[in-house]
Design a protein around this motif. Structure first.
Motif, mmCIF file in Angstrom:
data_model
loop_
_atom_site.group_PDB
_atom_site.id
_atom_site.type_symbol
_atom_site.label_atom_id
_atom_site.label_comp_id
_atom_site.label_asym_id
_atom_site.label_seq_id
_atom_site.Cartn_x
_atom_site.Cartn_y
_atom_site.Cartn_z
ATOM 1 N N ASN A 219 0.826 -1.198 0.000
ATOM 2 C CA ASN A 219 0.000 0.000 0.000
ATOM 3 C C ASN A 219 0.863 1.251 0.000
ATOM 4 N N LEU A 220 0.323 2.304 -0.572
ATOM 5 C CA LEU A 220 0.884 3.651 -0.488
ATOM 6 C C LEU A 220 -0.215 4.575 0.011
ATOM 7 N N GLN A 221 0.148 5.517 0.875
ATOM 8 C CA GLN A 221 -0.802 6.521 1.349
ATOM 9 C C GLN A 221 -0.110 7.880 1.354
ATOM 10 N N VAL A 222 -0.857 8.923 1.011
ATOM 11 C CA VAL A 222 -0.318 10.285 0.999
ATOM 12 C C VAL A 222 -1.070 11.112 2.037
ATOM 13 N N ASP A 223 -0.333 11.923 2.790
ATOM 14 C CA ASP A 223 -0.946 12.831 3.750
ATOM 15 C C ASP A 223 -1.955 13.708 3.005
ATOM 16 N N PRO A 224 -3.214 13.755 3.445
ATOM 17 C CA PRO A 224 -4.224 14.534 2.713
ATOM 18 C C PRO A 224 -3.959 16.035 2.690
ATOM 19 N N LEU A 225 -3.100 16.523 3.579
ATOM 20 C CA LEU A 225 -2.823 17.955 3.636
ATOM 21 C C LEU A 225 -1.476 18.336 3.046
ATOM 22 N N ASN A 226 -0.625 17.347 2.790
ATOM 23 C CA ASN A 226 0.732 17.637 2.314
ATOM 24 C C ASN A 226 1.158 16.536 1.345
ATOM 25 N N SER A 227 1.243 16.879 0.066
ATOM 26 C CA SER A 227 1.536 15.880 -0.963
ATOM 27 C C SER A 227 2.961 15.359 -0.906
ATOM 28 N N ALA A 230 4.428 10.979 2.432
ATOM 29 C CA ALA A 230 3.825 9.739 1.946
ATOM 30 C C ALA A 230 4.334 8.555 2.752
ATOM 31 N N TYR A 231 3.556 7.488 2.737
ATOM 32 C CA TYR A 231 3.881 6.274 3.477
ATOM 33 C C TYR A 231 3.856 5.085 2.519
ATOM 34 N N ALA A 232 4.836 4.208 2.657
ATOM 35 C CA ALA A 232 4.912 2.993 1.852
ATOM 36 C C ALA A 232 4.886 1.787 2.784
ATOM 37 N N ILE A 233 3.981 0.870 2.521
ATOM 38 C CA ILE A 233 3.821 -0.320 3.369
ATOM 39 C C ILE A 233 4.199 -1.544 2.554
ATOM 40 N N ARG A 234 5.146 -2.326 3.065
ATOM 41 C CA ARG A 234 5.615 -3.519 2.364
ATOM 42 C C ARG A 234 4.899 -4.758 2.880
ATOM 43 N N ASP A 235 4.774 -5.762 2.005
ATOM 44 C CA ASP A 235 4.141 -7.027 2.397
ATOM 45 C C ASP A 235 5.219 -8.091 2.612
ATOM 46 N N VAL A 236 6.015 -7.903 3.668
ATOM 47 C CA VAL A 236 7.116 -8.813 3.977
ATOM 48 C C VAL A 236 7.117 -9.133 5.467
ATOM 49 N N TYR A 237 7.819 -10.200 5.822
ATOM 50 C CA TYR A 237 8.017 -10.538 7.230
ATOM 51 C C TYR A 237 9.218 -9.778 7.764
ATOM 52 N N GLY A 238 9.289 -9.665 9.089
ATOM 53 C CA GLY A 238 10.444 -9.045 9.708
ATOM 54 C C GLY A 238 10.327 -7.528 9.750
ATOM 55 N N SER A 239 11.459 -6.879 9.973
ATOM 56 C CA SER A 239 11.486 -5.423 10.121
ATOM 57 C C SER A 239 11.457 -4.756 8.746
ATOM 58 N N GLY A 240 11.313 -3.434 8.763
ATOM 59 C CA GLY A 240 11.323 -2.671 7.511
ATOM 60 C C GLY A 240 10.022 -2.785 6.745
ATOM 61 N N LYS A 241 8.883 -2.723 7.430
ATOM 62 C CA LYS A 241 7.587 -2.864 6.751
ATOM 63 C C LYS A 241 7.006 -1.516 6.338
ATOM 64 N N ILE A 242 7.214 -0.476 7.158
ATOM 65 C CA ILE A 242 6.557 0.797 6.927
ATOM 66 C C ILE A 242 7.603 1.903 6.828
ATOM 67 N N PHE A 243 7.522 2.692 5.763
ATOM 68 C CA PHE A 243 8.451 3.790 5.532
ATOM 69 C C PHE A 243 7.670 5.079 5.340
ATOM 70 N N MET A 244 8.283 6.183 5.712
ATOM 71 C CA MET A 244 7.689 7.499 5.515
ATOM 72 C C MET A 244 8.702 8.416 4.842
#
Length: 245
Positions: A219-227, A230-244
């Motif tokens: 998934n990707l999501q963008v802050d509705p007030l600031n383009s 953004a957030y990137a969500i990975r579909d993996v096990y372990g650490s490093g799943k969510i980035f901003m």
């Protein structure tokens, strides 16, 4: 025991308990909550109406009862409801199979981009949060329509592999996000671990991939007030799943 047969499948569990005079199965699902939803959407006019596409169990409608109504069979992927016209509902099967209903899910019509090929099992698509008549649809190419409710929507490619910096290396688009505060800003992630950004609705693209990531995003999501947030969500096990960013 006693000649009974139990069968577990994508629809739950069933018991075969009669062969004569005809074959008879008994539904043993009861209160099993095992339906795997791929995407859900809520009616903008009522929190008591929702739609969901489910793995191998079609697309269902919730209307206030815990017994949901099936409105499409097969595989059910992502669903969306037009935020300005709540009787317009979007649904998909697997592959190139985008469908639109204008009567709240009673019937559907295919509106996929002509000539589109490839893509993931469930092809990702999104609705512009500031303009529900604009849809983006991602296979290996990113398609856009700004007249999604027309009898025959017109689609154009705004992210063509190998063009304008959109170099996916053959990977399929995995997820798409449109910035609500700046609709010309679009983020796209691929099954190969790449992230691309356009700020001019596909006129040009920039590779903004996360270093070291070489596989899928959920998934990707963008802050509705600031383009730019953004957030990137990975579909993996372990650490490093969510980035901003």
């Amino acid at each position: 025991a006693n000649g009974d047969l139990l069968d577990s499948n994508d629809g739950g569990i069933w018991e075969l308990n009669s062969f004569s005079p005809s074959v008879a199965w008994t539904d043993l699902n009861g209160d099993l909550e095992i339906t795997e939803f791929e995407g859900i959407a809520v009616d903008p006019t009522s929190s008591g109406i929702a739609y969901g596409g489910s793995q191998d169990n079609g697309t269902e409608q919730y209307a206030g009862s815990t017994t949901w109504t099936s409105i499409a069979g097969g595989d059910g992927g992502f669903t969306f409801v037009d935020q300005s016209s709540h009787m317009t509902v979007y649904q998909e099967y697997f592959g190139i199979s985008l469908n639109r209903s204008t009567n709240g899910g009673s019937t559907f019509t295919g509106i996929s981009p002509p000539g589109a090929t490839g893509g993931l099992f469930y092809v990702p698509y999104v609705m512009d949060p500031s303009n529900s008549n604009r849809l983006l649809y991602g296979t290996g190419t990113l398609y856009e329509t700004t007249d999604a409710t027309a009898s025959t929507p017109v689609w154009s490619a705004i992210g063509t592999p190998g063009t304008g910096g959109f170099n996916t290396g053959g990977a399929a688009i995995a997820t798409i996000a449109i910035a609500q505060s700046s609709p010309s800003t679009v983020y796209v992630a691929t099954s190969g671990g790449q992230i691309f950004l356009t700020t001019n609705d596909g006129g040009s693209w920039t590779n903004v991939s996360i270093p070291g990531v070489t596989n899928g995003y959920e998934n990707l999501q963008v802050d509705p007030l600031n383009s730019q947030i953004a957030y990137a969500i990975r579909d993996v096990y372990g650490s490093g799943k969510i980035f901003m960013t």
